[in-house]
Design a protein around this motif. Structure first.
Motif, PDB file in Angstrom:
ATOM      1  N   ASN A 341       0.840  -1.202   0.000  1.00 42.76           N
ATOM      2  CA  ASN A 341       0.000   0.000   0.000  1.00 42.76           C
ATOM      3  C   ASN A 341       0.870   1.245   0.000  1.00 42.76           C
ATOM      4  OD1 ASN A 341      -2.525  -1.035  -0.143  1.00 42.76           O
ATOM      5  ND2 ASN A 341      -2.858  -1.130   2.063  1.00 42.76           N
ATOM      6  N   GLY A 342       1.924   1.156   0.839  1.00 44.39           N
ATOM      7  CA  GLY A 342       2.850   2.278   0.918  1.00 44.39           C
ATOM      8  C   GLY A 342       3.506   2.536  -0.426  1.00 44.39           C
ATOM      9  N   GLU A 343       3.916   1.379  -1.026  1.00 44.59           N
ATOM     10  CA  GLU A 343       4.572   1.514  -2.335  1.00 44.59           C
ATOM     11  C   GLU A 343       3.604   2.082  -3.365  1.00 44.59           C
ATOM     12  OE1 GLU A 343       7.694  -2.184  -1.706  1.00 44.59           O
ATOM     13  OE2 GLU A 343       6.153  -2.314  -3.271  1.00 44.59           O
ATOM     14  N   LEU A 344       2.342   1.553  -3.279  1.00 45.57           N
ATOM     15  CA  LEU A 344       1.322   2.053  -4.211  1.00 45.57           C
ATOM     16  C   LEU A 344       1.068   3.542  -3.995  1.00 45.57           C
ATOM     17  CD1 LEU A 344      -1.410  -0.709  -4.421  1.00 45.57           C
ATOM     18  CD2 LEU A 344      -0.037   0.231  -6.296  1.00 45.57           C
ATOM     19  N   ALA A 345       1.009   3.916  -2.704  1.00 50.03           N
ATOM     20  CA  ALA A 345       0.758   5.315  -2.377  1.00 50.03           C
ATOM     21  C   ALA A 345       1.902   6.175  -2.907  1.00 50.03           C
ATOM     22  CB  ALA A 345       0.627   5.489  -0.876  1.00 50.03           C
ATOM     23  N   ALA A 346       3.158   5.614  -2.714  1.00 47.81           N
ATOM     24  CA  ALA A 346       4.318   6.360  -3.206  1.00 47.81           C
ATOM     25  C   ALA A 346       4.265   6.463  -4.719  1.00 47.81           C
ATOM     26  CB  ALA A 346       5.594   5.679  -2.759  1.00 47.81           C
ATOM     27  N   LEU A 347       3.863   5.297  -5.348  1.00 43.27           N
ATOM     28  CA  LEU A 347       3.770   5.281  -6.810  1.00 43.27           C
ATOM     29  C   LEU A 347       2.714   6.282  -7.305  1.00 43.27           C
ATOM     30  CD1 LEU A 347       4.073   1.511  -7.742  1.00 43.27           C
ATOM     31  CD2 LEU A 347       5.638   3.357  -8.359  1.00 43.27           C
ATOM     32  N   ALA A 348       1.646   6.405  -6.502  1.00 43.16           N
ATOM     33  CA  ALA A 348       0.568   7.309  -6.909  1.00 43.16           C
ATOM     34  C   ALA A 348       1.040   8.756  -6.900  1.00 43.16           C
ATOM     35  CB  ALA A 348      -0.621   7.144  -5.960  1.00 43.16           C
ATOM     36  N   LEU A 349       2.151   8.989  -6.195  1.00 45.30           N
ATOM     37  CA  LEU A 349       2.665  10.370  -6.128  1.00 45.30           C
ATOM     38  C   LEU A 349       3.876  10.556  -7.044  1.00 45.30           C
ATOM     39  CD1 LEU A 349       2.356  10.924  -2.285  1.00 45.30           C
ATOM     40  CD2 LEU A 349       0.877  11.851  -4.063  1.00 45.30           C
ATOM     41  N   LEU A 350       4.191   9.500  -7.816  1.00 46.58           N
ATOM     42  CA  LEU A 350       5.364   9.589  -8.708  1.00 46.58           C
ATOM     43  C   LEU A 350       4.933   9.610 -10.171  1.00 46.58           C
ATOM     44  CD1 LEU A 350       7.999   7.157  -7.136  1.00 46.58           C
ATOM     45  CD2 LEU A 350       7.947   9.652  -7.036  1.00 46.58           C
ATOM     46  N   ASP A 351       5.764  10.216 -10.932  1.00 43.43           N
ATOM     47  CA  ASP A 351       5.501  10.231 -12.378  1.00 43.43           C
ATOM     48  C   ASP A 351       6.084   8.969 -12.982  1.00 43.43           C
ATOM     49  OD1 ASP A 351       4.900  11.427 -15.025  1.00 43.43           O
ATOM     50  OD2 ASP A 351       7.090  11.406 -15.184  1.00 43.43           O
ATOM     51  N   GLY A 352       5.281   8.276 -13.767  1.00 39.95           N
ATOM     52  CA  GLY A 352       5.680   6.980 -14.287  1.00 39.95           C
ATOM     53  C   GLY A 352       6.843   7.053 -15.253  1.00 39.95           C
ATOM     54  N   LEU A 353       6.931   8.085 -16.045  1.00 42.41           N
ATOM     55  CA  LEU A 353       7.979   8.156 -17.061  1.00 42.41           C
ATOM     56  C   LEU A 353       9.332   8.546 -16.470  1.00 42.41           C
ATOM     57  CD1 LEU A 353       8.689   8.153 -20.144  1.00 42.41           C
ATOM     58  CD2 LEU A 353       8.269  10.606 -20.089  1.00 42.41           C
ATOM     59  N   THR A 354       9.309   9.545 -15.605  1.00 36.11           N
ATOM     60  CA  THR A 354      10.583  10.111 -15.150  1.00 36.11           C
ATOM     61  C   THR A 354      10.968   9.695 -13.742  1.00 36.11           C
ATOM     62  OG1 THR A 354       9.442  12.039 -14.264  1.00 36.11           O
ATOM     63  CG2 THR A 354      10.187  12.164 -16.553  1.00 36.11           C
ATOM     64  N   GLY A 355      10.014   9.206 -12.985  1.00 30.57           N
ATOM     65  CA  GLY A 355      10.299   8.849 -11.593  1.00 30.57           C
ATOM     66  C   GLY A 355      10.331  10.074 -10.681  1.00 30.57           C
ATOM     67  N   LEU A 356      10.040  11.246 -11.216  1.00 34.93           N
ATOM     68  CA  LEU A 356       9.990  12.446 -10.379  1.00 34.93           C
ATOM     69  C   LEU A 356       8.623  12.506  -9.689  1.00 34.93           C
ATOM     70  CD1 LEU A 356      11.467  15.132 -12.833  1.00 34.93           C
ATOM     71  CD2 LEU A 356      12.618  14.047 -10.893  1.00 34.93           C
ATOM     72  N   ALA A 357       8.503  13.444  -8.717  1.00 39.71           N
ATOM     73  CA  ALA A 357       7.182  13.661  -8.111  1.00 39.71           C
ATOM     74  C   ALA A 357       6.212  14.087  -9.220  1.00 39.71           C
ATOM     75  CB  ALA A 357       7.284  14.736  -7.048  1.00 39.71           C
ATOM     76  N   ASN A 358       4.964  13.592  -9.110  1.00 36.56           N
ATOM     77  CA  ASN A 358       4.006  13.967 -10.147  1.00 36.56           C
ATOM     78  C   ASN A 358       3.260  15.258  -9.776  1.00 36.56           C
ATOM     79  OD1 ASN A 358       2.197  13.202  -8.243  1.00 36.56           O
ATOM     80  ND2 ASN A 358       1.528  11.315  -9.268  1.00 36.56           N
ATOM     81  N   ARG A 359       2.329  15.596 -10.584  1.00 36.92           N
ATOM     82  CA  ARG A 359       1.616  16.870 -10.418  1.00 36.92           C
ATOM     83  C   ARG A 359       0.853  16.894  -9.075  1.00 36.92           C
ATOM     84  NH1 ARG A 359      -0.902  20.675 -13.808  1.00 36.92           N
ATOM     85  NH2 ARG A 359      -1.885  22.223 -12.422  1.00 36.92           N
ATOM     86  N   ARG A 360       0.274  15.738  -8.730  1.00 34.25           N
ATOM     87  CA  ARG A 360      -0.510  15.695  -7.487  1.00 34.25           C
ATOM     88  C   ARG A 360       0.390  15.968  -6.278  1.00 34.25           C
ATOM     89  NH1 ARG A 360      -3.206  10.266  -5.923  1.00 34.25           N
ATOM     90  NH2 ARG A 360      -3.743  10.247  -8.119  1.00 34.25           N
ATOM     91  N   ARG A 361       1.548  15.313  -6.312  1.00 36.00           N
ATOM     92  CA  ARG A 361       2.480  15.503  -5.196  1.00 36.00           C
ATOM     93  C   ARG A 361       2.951  16.953  -5.165  1.00 36.00           C
ATOM     94  NH1 ARG A 361       7.656  12.887  -3.542  1.00 36.00           N
ATOM     95  NH2 ARG A 361       8.119  14.059  -1.611  1.00 36.00           N
ATOM     96  N   PHE A 362       3.185  17.457  -6.329  1.00 38.78           N
ATOM     97  CA  PHE A 362       3.667  18.848  -6.406  1.00 38.78           C
ATOM     98  C   PHE A 362       2.630  19.804  -5.807  1.00 38.78           C
ATOM     99  CE2 PHE A 362       3.528  22.942  -8.573  1.00 38.78           C
ATOM    100  CZ  PHE A 362       4.791  23.451  -8.251  1.00 38.78           C
ATOM    101  N   ASP A 363       1.368  19.609  -6.206  1.00 41.43           N
ATOM    102  CA  ASP A 363       0.311  20.503  -5.714  1.00 41.43           C
ATOM    103  C   ASP A 363       0.218  20.449  -4.190  1.00 41.43           C
ATOM    104  OD1 ASP A 363      -0.298  21.407  -8.202  1.00 41.43           O
ATOM    105  OD2 ASP A 363      -2.000  20.042  -8.525  1.00 41.43           O
ATOM    106  N   ALA A 364       0.287  19.206  -3.676  1.00 38.53           N
ATOM    107  CA  ALA A 364       0.192  19.049  -2.218  1.00 38.53           C
ATOM    108  C   ALA A 364       1.373  19.726  -1.536  1.00 38.53           C
ATOM    109  CB  ALA A 364       0.150  17.565  -1.854  1.00 38.53           C
ATOM    110  N   ALA A 365       2.582  19.499  -2.088  1.00 44.49           N
ATOM    111  CA  ALA A 365       3.783  20.080  -1.482  1.00 44.49           C
ATOM    112  C   ALA A 365       3.741  21.602  -1.569  1.00 44.49           C
ATOM    113  CB  ALA A 365       5.021  19.526  -2.192  1.00 44.49           C
ATOM    114  N   LEU A 366       3.258  22.083  -2.698  1.00 42.38           N
ATOM    115  CA  LEU A 366       3.179  23.540  -2.882  1.00 42.38           C
ATOM    116  C   LEU A 366       2.279  24.164  -1.799  1.00 42.38           C
ATOM    117  CD1 LEU A 366       3.765  26.076  -4.613  1.00 42.38           C
ATOM    118  CD2 LEU A 366       1.694  25.517  -5.932  1.00 42.38           C
TER     119      LEU A 366
END
Ligand SMILES: Nc1nc2c(ncn2[C@@H]2O[C@H](COP(=O)(O)OP(=O)(O)OP(=O)(O)O)[C@@H](O)[C@H]2O)c(=O)[nH]1
Length: 522
Positions: A341-366
């Motif tokens: 679940n943790g991995e999935l949650a982490a994956l849900a916050l990562l961009d699949g192509l680049t492995g960087l934080a995705n837009r959702r994670r960015f918005d939350a962090a912002l």
């Protein structure tokens, strides 16, 4: 995400639970065996003690019987001694005495016969109808005893076969004396051994019980079980006499007979007035038969109980082991699930192509960093990056190559992320964002410029871009958010950075433009 608090027992608890159960079963088993042993031993001791009391009482009763029997006969002898010593032994007196003797023998069934011998052992008078004078008893033990001993007391001699009837008899005799005290003969009473045998046979002493009557010096008079060979034998070295010589006139002990090697609970008693010992003994084996049978019953029941207890205990331990193994497997499965679940949650916050934080994670962090900066009154900077003419790159080199290009750019961005609080995210398409908490516009510009230069240094071919390599443009802004200003939001920061990026694109690309936010106080 919810955290699971383990509710299942720990390994040590599980062990202690099974250990406690084992300890319980072992303790109950031990207690059962102890109680059984203690009870059984007590019952055995009680049985033996009761038997000792019973044999002692029997010995007392039999001694009294012996005392009365011999005493009764001895009274007759005392009378005879008196008469014989005071009257002449002429035919008139002897005839009268014969009558008297016959009468006594007829009155007392146990009295086998009465006899008088002179100082040479000749038959003077007796209780028989016809006096046979051809016999001489000077060789008899009682005759020799009285001849050689001045003692006037009664003497119980060894059993003998009657010369007149052939029956086994026990002799009680007294010494006759002349007025000057010299030996003048012997007066003798014989008691039928059958009398004692019949009497002793009437007691219930089991199959292996024994009763004997013996003279004080160890000559066996009568014994049950009856064995003719033993009559008159010397039993002074036997266990009863050994005990008697050490412990006095009466006693009770568990002894092994030297005659038949049977262990018996034996009580003996010396007669008070006659040198005779009576012993009564019950076989230990027979006495303990009832106790043994009862013990076997208890032991069998206890063995069944203990076996059942162990079966149930072991089954219970087995069940607990199974249940706790299942619980352990469930725990592992749950942990795996939580990890996944943790991995999935982490994956849900990562961009699949680049492995960087995705837009959702960015918005939350912002949002998070914006509020923190507002609270701490610290600057928050944002760099928006965009690959120059990326559409043309895709068109020229194909989409997969475009993906690869984005991955290379991402790797550089990740590498340059120096501070722990910084966040590099793929904002969308070929656009990236770098969120820099605690960074003012100058610092953010340095980061943006360093990034731009690093991408350029990658030298990725891009024939459609001026310089024929991949470049990026960047828009930089920074703000110290202030609560009081109306309309101030994190999205303003993004909008301002986007405007700066737009300016960078407009002013020729491959460059960094800064734009201070209109809502900022930096
Ligand atoms: N290969 C690839 N291309 C993407 C991805 N996401 C967006 N793109 C492409 O990136 C291009 C962006 O084009 P534009 O928005 O016109 O921008 P540009 O071509 O880079 O031009 P400028 O930004 O003005 O320099 C589009 O062709 C998108 O299809 C992606 O994940 N992989």
């Amino acid at each position: 995400m919810t955290t699971h608090t383990p509710t299942t027992p720990t390994k040590s608890k599980r062990l202690s639970l099974q250990g406690m159960l084992t300890a319980f079963v072992v303790t109950v088993t031990f207690l059962l065996i102890s109680i059984l042993t203690w009870n059984s031993w007590n019952a055995r001791t009680t049985t033996l003690n009761e038997t000792k009391t019973a044999t002692a009482n029997m010995a007392r009763a039999l001694a009294q019987h012996g005392e009365d029997t011999i005493g009764g006969i001895d009274n007759v002898l005392v009378g005879l001694v008196e008469t014989l010593e005071q009257n002449p032994w002429d035919s008139e007196h002897l005839d009268r005495m014969n009558m008297f003797m016959r009468q006594r023998v007829a009155d007392l069934p146990l009295l086998h016969g009465l006899f008088v011998y002179d100082d040479k052992g000749r038959w003077i008078v007796n209780s028989q109808e016809v006096l046979r004078t051809e016999f001489n008893n000077s060789d008899r033990e009682y005759f020799i005893f009285h001849r050689d001993h001045a003692d006037r007391g009664p003497h119980v001699g060894p059993p003998v076969r009657s010369r007149s009837t052939g029956d086994w008899i026990i002799t009680v005799s007294r010494r006759l004396e002349h007025p000057d005290g010299s030996f003048s003969g012997v007066v003798l009473a014989t008691i039928s051994m059958q009398y004692f045998r019949s009497y002793y046979e009437s007691f219930d002493i089991g199959k292996s019980g024994a009763i004997f009557l013996a003279t004080q010096n160890g000559t066996l008079l009568v014994r049950r079980p009856f064995d003719e060979k033993l009559i008159g034998s010397d039993v002074s070295k036997g266990s009863i006499f050994q005990h008697y010589s050490k412990h006095g006139p009466s006693g009770t002990a568990i002894l092994v007979s030297k005659i038949d090697q049977v262990e018996r609970i034996s009580s003996y008693r010396r007669l008070d007035h006659y040198p005779v010992l009576i012993s009564v003994a019950l076989s230990t084996e027979e006495v303990l038969t009832g106790w043994r049978e009862e013990t076997i019953r208890y032991v069998s029941a206890s063995v069944v109980l203990i076996v059942l207890l162990w079966i149930m205990g072991l089954r219970l331990i087995h069940q607990i082991t199974i249940r706790e193994r299942a619980q352990a497997e469930l725990r592992i499965a749950r942990d795996d699930l939580e990890r996944m679940n943790g991995e999935l949650a982490a994956l849900a916050l990562l961009d699949g192509l680049t492995g960087l934080a995705n837009r959702r994670r960015f918005d939350a962090a912002l949002d998070e960093e914006y509020v923190r900066a507002m609270r701490n009154r610290t600057p928050l900077a944002l760099v928006m990056l965009d690959v120059d003419h990326f559409k043309k790159y895709n068109d020229r080199y194909g989409h997969p190559q475009g993906d690869e290009c984005l991955r290379l750019v991402s790797r550089v961005l990740k590498k340059l992320q120096s501070r722990t609080g910084d966040l590099v995210a793929r904002y969308g398409g070929e656009e990236f964002a770098i969120l820099l908490p605690g960074t003012d516009i100058d610092g953010a510009t340095v980061v943006a410029e360093r990034t731009r230069a690093a991408i350029q240094e990658l030298n990725i071919e891009h024939a459609e871009n001026p310089g024929s390599i991949v470049t990026i443009s960047a828009g930089v802004t920074s703000i110290v958010p202030v609560r009081s200003l109306a309309g101030n939001s994190a999205q303003d920061l993004v909008r301002t950075a986007d405007q700066a990026l737009y300016q960078a694109k407009e002013s020729g690309r491959n460059r960094v433009c800064t734009l201070v936010s209109t809502v900022s106080d930096t």
